[in-house]
Design an enzyme around this catalytic site. Structure first.
Site, PDB file in Angstrom:
ATOM      1  N   TYR A   1      14.004   1.427  18.064  1.00  0.00           N
ATOM      2  CA  TYR A   1      14.152   1.007  19.466  1.00  0.00           C
ATOM      3  C   TYR A   1      14.259   2.241  20.351  1.00  0.00           C
ATOM      4  O   TYR A   1      15.006   3.173  20.026  1.00  0.00           O
ATOM      5  CB  TYR A   1      15.421   0.167  19.642  1.00  0.00           C
ATOM      6  CG  TYR A   1      15.116  -1.302  19.872  1.00  0.00           C
ATOM      7  CD1 TYR A   1      14.265  -1.679  20.903  1.00  0.00           C
ATOM      8  CD2 TYR A   1      15.664  -2.293  19.073  1.00  0.00           C
ATOM      9  CE1 TYR A   1      13.966  -3.017  21.120  1.00  0.00           C
ATOM     10  CE2 TYR A   1      15.372  -3.636  19.284  1.00  0.00           C
ATOM     11  CZ  TYR A   1      14.517  -3.986  20.311  1.00  0.00           C
ATOM     12  OH  TYR A   1      14.218  -5.291  20.539  1.00  0.00           O
TER      13      TYR A   1
ATOM     14  N   GLU B   1      14.263   2.194  24.245  1.00  0.00           N
ATOM     15  CA  GLU B   1      14.269   1.906  25.685  1.00  0.00           C
ATOM     16  C   GLU B   1      14.456   3.187  26.490  1.00  0.00           C
ATOM     17  O   GLU B   1      15.309   4.018  26.148  1.00  0.00           O
ATOM     18  CB  GLU B   1      15.411   0.955  26.050  1.00  0.00           C
ATOM     19  CG  GLU B   1      15.047  -0.507  25.889  1.00  0.00           C
ATOM     20  CD  GLU B   1      15.529  -1.072  24.586  1.00  0.00           C
ATOM     21  OE1 GLU B   1      15.678  -0.277  23.620  1.00  0.00           O
ATOM     22  OE2 GLU B   1      15.752  -2.291  24.530  1.00  0.00           O
TER      23      GLU B   1
ATOM     24  N   ASP C   1      -9.298  -1.119  36.982  1.00  0.00           N
ATOM     25  CA  ASP C   1      -9.004  -1.647  35.643  1.00  0.00           C
ATOM     26  C   ASP C   1     -10.215  -1.310  34.775  1.00  0.00           C
ATOM     27  O   ASP C   1     -11.241  -1.988  34.832  1.00  0.00           O
ATOM     28  CB  ASP C   1      -8.764  -3.159  35.731  1.00  0.00           C
ATOM     29  CG  ASP C   1      -8.465  -3.777  34.364  1.00  0.00           C
ATOM     30  OD1 ASP C   1      -8.765  -3.126  33.344  1.00  0.00           O
ATOM     31  OD2 ASP C   1      -7.949  -4.909  34.322  1.00  0.00           O
TER      32      ASP C   1
ATOM     33  N   THR D   1      -6.689  -0.874  28.809  1.00  0.00           N
ATOM     34  CA  THR D   1      -6.219  -1.202  27.468  1.00  0.00           C
ATOM     35  C   THR D   1      -6.774  -0.107  26.552  1.00  0.00           C
ATOM     36  O   THR D   1      -7.653   0.660  26.935  1.00  0.00           O
ATOM     37  CB  THR D   1      -6.697  -2.592  27.013  1.00  0.00           C
ATOM     38  OG1 THR D   1      -8.108  -2.682  27.198  1.00  0.00           O
ATOM     39  CG2 THR D   1      -6.003  -3.686  27.780  1.00  0.00           C
TER      40      THR D   1
ATOM     41  N   LYS E   1     -10.413  -1.335  23.254  1.00  0.00           N
ATOM     42  CA  LYS E   1     -11.800  -1.800  23.428  1.00  0.00           C
ATOM     43  C   LYS E   1     -12.734  -0.627  23.128  1.00  0.00           C
ATOM     44  O   LYS E   1     -12.760  -0.176  21.992  1.00  0.00           O
ATOM     45  CB  LYS E   1     -11.961  -2.382  24.828  1.00  0.00           C
ATOM     46  CG  LYS E   1     -11.057  -3.611  25.043  1.00  0.00           C
ATOM     47  CD  LYS E   1     -11.313  -4.284  26.362  1.00  0.00           C
ATOM     48  CE  LYS E   1     -10.515  -5.571  26.491  1.00  0.00           C
ATOM     49  NZ  LYS E   1      -9.248  -5.404  27.213  1.00  0.00           N
TER      50      LYS E   1
ATOM     51  N   ARG F   1      -4.043  -2.109  19.799  1.00  0.00           N
ATOM     52  CA  ARG F   1      -3.883  -3.014  20.952  1.00  0.00           C
ATOM     53  C   ARG F   1      -2.705  -2.515  21.780  1.00  0.00           C
ATOM     54  O   ARG F   1      -1.566  -2.528  21.332  1.00  0.00           O
ATOM     55  CB  ARG F   1      -3.594  -4.433  20.469  1.00  0.00           C
ATOM     56  CG  ARG F   1      -4.673  -4.993  19.613  1.00  0.00           C
ATOM     57  CD  ARG F   1      -4.488  -6.467  19.441  1.00  0.00           C
ATOM     58  NE  ARG F   1      -5.192  -7.153  20.489  1.00  0.00           N
ATOM     59  CZ  ARG F   1      -6.493  -7.426  20.445  1.00  0.00           C
ATOM     60  NH1 ARG F   1      -7.221  -7.064  19.420  1.00  0.00           N
ATOM     61  NH2 ARG F   1      -7.064  -8.069  21.433  1.00  0.00           N
TER      62      ARG F   1
HETATM   63  N1  DSN Z   1      -9.664 -10.567  26.444  1.00  0.00           N
HETATM   64  C1  DSN Z   1     -10.313  -9.451  27.100  1.00  0.00           C
HETATM   65  C2  DSN Z   1     -11.782  -9.505  26.980  1.00  0.00           C
HETATM   66  O1  DSN Z   1     -12.245 -10.092  26.024  1.00  0.00           O
HETATM   67  O2  DSN Z   1     -12.487  -8.955  27.802  1.00  0.00           O
HETATM   68  C3  DSN Z   1      -9.859  -9.309  28.510  1.00  0.00           C
HETATM   69  O3  DSN Z   1      -8.509  -9.259  28.544  1.00  0.00           O
END
Ligand code: DSN
Length: 439
Positions: A50, A52, A196, A222, A225, A231
């Protein structure tokens, strides 16, 4: 005790999922194969801790090594993207966008983002069903009938609605962003500009998509991707953002913790550090370039064979096939492709009259199959397979009443699994994927 001994059921499910990931063509554009090193960090003892707070200011003891890891992740993020401040703690994209709104807006302020059906994201102000549309006043811009955003219309809407923040970023938009134009719009109405870049972060790092860093105030991405990490998510503050609000970095950090989250997932932080290290290597640039080249060849193959793509093609890693000319919905084609071992997702198309659960298109992309080493030659073959599958199932007609669609789709799933043409493509896919190992 290892997993197989401790919990054979879950071990078996993971093993079969792992086989599935090896045997199919993973073409959901937001998915990828993280490296073994990234996965090792995710599965490490850091999950026990942990932490924080932030480095050197934790609420718990025992964080000496976690501090080191988080500081390395932050420094790597700053260097890779060329920004003065990074926060690597957001659990994923939606909480990260929430943190930006929480940091920079008051409840009721106006958010302006792209409609979901035009390729936006739920957290970009989707009305009714998300916090971003419930607790803020949401105005949404849209794409035109050809799928392209008309920047002049965006400017006009911004002048009329005076948003406090403009969100630019997409989940299903196959074209490049001219960030400077977005900055000019945001500046003209004194709004913050949030980029984004979740889908395109890896392409930006690889130099095959322009970077928003000189133009946006705050950037969210994120990490799983095109960036090919675990993730998770990161928030990056730019010089331009700090010039607009010198407290922006502190506000963002406080919004993430303690505003919205508890302890960071230290195992994920370490894995983010690893993926940023991997993305800084020369090989990653080749990867990003190949992702885009592959998408172009795939898109051209689909177009040559008579399919319709939203915006007429792609500049990035993904494309949206508009199935309205074939008069089938995305669900039917996505199911058929899965029966043929090609995994995509159904997706709304611009100005779709169908609901998001039964949309009129499919979305597919090249990040994961490029990670396996597939190139232009394979894209042509895959494109031809996709077209043959669509032809095979485009005779299916939905019942008149939408209430019966769910039952109908369940019924035809069995037909698809037993369809010799789909089985033959599935077999060819298995032979191809054997030649391209996953990490
Ligand atoms: N779930 C993502 C996507 O597939 O683009 C977006 O958050």
């Amino acid at each position: 005790m290892n997993l197989r001994a401790a919990d054979p059921d879950i071990a078996e499910s993971i093993a079969t999922e792992s086989r599935r990931q090896r045997e199919v063509l993973e073409m959901i554009p937001s998915e990828n194969y993280a490296s073994k090193a990234v996965r090792e960090a995710v599965g490490s003892v850091l999950t026990n801790k942990y932490s924080e707070g932030y480095a050197n200011k934790r609420y718990y003891q025992g964080n000496r090594y976690v501090d080191e890891i988080e500081k390395i992740a932050i420094e790597r993020a700053k260097k890779l993207f060329g920004v003065p401040h990074a926060n690597v703690q957001p659990y994923s994209g939606s909480p990260a966008n929430a943190a930006v709104y929480f940091a920079l807006l008051q409840a009721g302020d106006t958010i302006m983002g792209l409609k979901l059906s035009g390729g936006g994201h739920l957290t970009h102000g989707h009305p009714d069903v998300t916090f971003s549309g419930k607790y803020f006043r949401s105005v949404q811009y849209d794409v035109e009938a050809d799928g392209i955003i008309d920047i002049e219309k965006v400017a006009e809407l911004a002048r009329k609605e005076k948003p406090k923040i403009i969100v630019v970023g997409t989940t299903a938009y196959p074209r490049i962003f001219d960030w400077e134009k977005w900055k000019n719009i945001a500046d003209s109405v004194d709004a913050f500009l949030l980029a984004d870049i979740s889908h395109i972060a890896g392409l930006i790092v690889g130099g095959v998509h322009p970077s928003p860093v000189p133009f946006a105030d705050v950037i969210m991405t994120t990490t799983h991707k095109t960036l090919r990490g675990p993730r998770g998510a990161m928030l990056l503050i730019t010089d331009q953002g700090l010039a607009k609000d010198p407290d922006m970095a502190t506000k963002i950090d406080r919004a993430v913790f303690p505003g919205l989250q508890g302890g960071p997932h230290d195992n994920v932080t370490a894995a983010i550090a690893v993926c940023l290290h991997e993305a800084a290597q020369p090989a990653f640039k080749h990867y990003a370039k190949q992702v885009v080249n592959n998408a172009k060849v795939l898109a051209d193959t689909l177009l040559e064979q008579g399919l319709t793509l939203s915006t007429g093609g792609t500049d990035n890693h993904l494309m949206v096939v508009d199935l309205r000319p074939q008069k089938v919905i995305g669900n039917i084609v996505a199911e058929a492709l899965e029966a043929a071992n090609i995994v995509v997702n159904r997706n709304s198309v611009p100005h779709d009259l169908n609901p998001p659960f039964y949309p009129s298109g499919i979305r597919l992309g090249t990040p994961a199959i490029t990670t396996r080493g597939m190139k232009e030659k394979e894209m042509k073959t895959i494109g031809e397979w996709i077209v043959s599958v669509i032809h095979e199932v485009s005779h299916y007609r939905l019942p008149e009443s939408k209430e019966e669609w769910g039952t109908f789709l369940k019924k035809i799933r069995l037909d698809m699994e037993n369809n010799p043409q789909l089985q033959s493509v599935a077999h060819s896919v298995t032979l191809l994927t054997k030649k391209f190992p996953v990490p």
